[in-house]
Design an enzyme around this catalytic site. Structure first.
Site, short mmCIF file in Angstrom:
data_model
loop_
_atom_site.label_atom_id
_atom_site.label_comp_id
_atom_site.label_asym_id
_atom_site.label_seq_id
_atom_site.Cartn_x
_atom_site.Cartn_y
_atom_site.Cartn_z
N ARG A 49 0.84 -1.20 0.00
CA ARG A 49 0.00 0.00 0.00
C ARG A 49 0.88 1.25 0.00
NH1 ARG A 49 -4.14 -1.77 4.89
NH2 ARG A 49 -5.08 -3.57 3.84
N ASP A 51 2.10 5.08 -0.18
CA ASP A 51 1.66 6.28 0.51
C ASP A 51 1.28 7.37 -0.49
OD1 ASP A 51 1.17 8.09 2.55
OD2 ASP A 51 3.28 8.52 2.94
N TYR A 109 12.19 -0.84 -3.04
CA TYR A 109 11.84 0.57 -3.27
C TYR A 109 13.07 1.31 -3.77
CZ TYR A 109 7.17 0.59 -1.17
OH TYR A 109 5.84 0.39 -0.91
N ARG A 196 10.62 6.50 3.81
CA ARG A 196 10.73 7.97 3.90
C ARG A 196 11.30 8.40 5.24
NH1 ARG A 196 5.00 10.26 2.68
NH2 ARG A 196 6.11 12.21 3.16
#
Length: 265
Positions: A49, A51, A109, A196
């Site tokens: 999921r 962001d 990522y 992040r």
């Protein structure tokens, strides 16, 4: 039958993946297009999921249906109802034991960071930006403290819904490429905003606000308040989701994305 789809999307105008009442999420828009093509509502399960503002080059979803369509038909048909910011890249009939989230053993990522005294409007929402140089050697040293299986509560958003904060971070690769710094994060799974939040700490170390071992101290506290602020989502991409070879799930064609050239995949 169970169908898996590979998705790419530019996420800057969406409120993340997960469906919301206001409807402006990737899942809302994608499932609406999927339903238009199938002519029946279909619910999807997603690998990760993402962001708000985060992009994807290799997102994977699955759904169950009684409709018998060619794999290429799912690609072309659903794309006909999608906006330019979302596109199905591939479709595959998979066995019922496949699960987009639970059978994945690795997520990758990618973060692309533009380093220059002046921001570039050509990179807006596509790359992160910092206005002064970074000490990437210090950042690599800091990143090494995070490798392995740990409780990543210090890098977990307060509204994370994961059942456990314990994740296995396999690698963080940091590569300089001209005015860009490329980051690749590989793990079995990630917490909400984990990448992040790690990026915020690495940038702080790269600017010599903290020594490299500070990241290990932050990790050990298991306290989000001890870490740096959450970094901007602009340059973050879900690059790949990996599954056991038995499922023969395609990997994302990341070479179509020019920013990936700085890291060997």
């Amino acid at each position: 039958m169970r169908i898996a789809l590979g998705l790419q999307y530019e996420g800057s105008n969406f409120f993340g993946w997960q469906a919301q009442p206001h409807g402006n999420t990737v899942q809302n828009v994608f499932e609406l297009a999927l339903g238009h093509f199938a002519q029946v509502p279909l619910s999807t399960i997603v690998a990760g999921r993402t962001d708000r503002g985060v992009h994807a080059l290799g997102q994977v979803v699955h759904f169950d249906t009684q409709l018998d369509r060619a794999e290429s038909s799912w690609v072309r048909g659903v794309n006909a109802f999608l906006p330019p910011s979302i596109a199905v890249q591939w479709a595959k009939l998979v066995p019922p034991t496949f699960h987009a989230r639970f059978t994945a053993f690795e997520r990758v990522y990618f973060y692309v960071l533009y380093v220059h005294s002046v921001r570039s409007p050509m990179l807006a929402k596509r790359a992160g930006w910092v206005h002064k140089a970074l000490d990437t050697d210090m950042m690599r040293e800091a990143a090494r403290h995070l490798i392995g299986e740990h409780d990543f509560s210090s890098f977990r958003s307060s509204n994370c819904q994961a059942k456990t904060p314990i994740k296995h971070l396999y690698a963080i690769d940091i590569v300089e490429d001209g005015l860009f710094v490329h980051f690749r994060f590989r793990a079995n799974a990630f917490l909400y905003r984990m990448v992040r939040n790690i990026m915020g700490c690495l940038v702080s170390v790269g600017w010599h606000k903290h020594p490299a071992y500070w990241v290990a101290e932050v990790l050990a506290t298991r306290d989000r308040r001890r870490a740096a602020p959450t970094f901007m989502p602009d340059g973050l991409y879900l690059l790949q989701v990996r599954y056991p070879d038995d499922f023969d799930v395609p990997l994302s064609n990341s070479r179509c994305f020019p920013f990936c050239t700085g890291i060997e995949l």
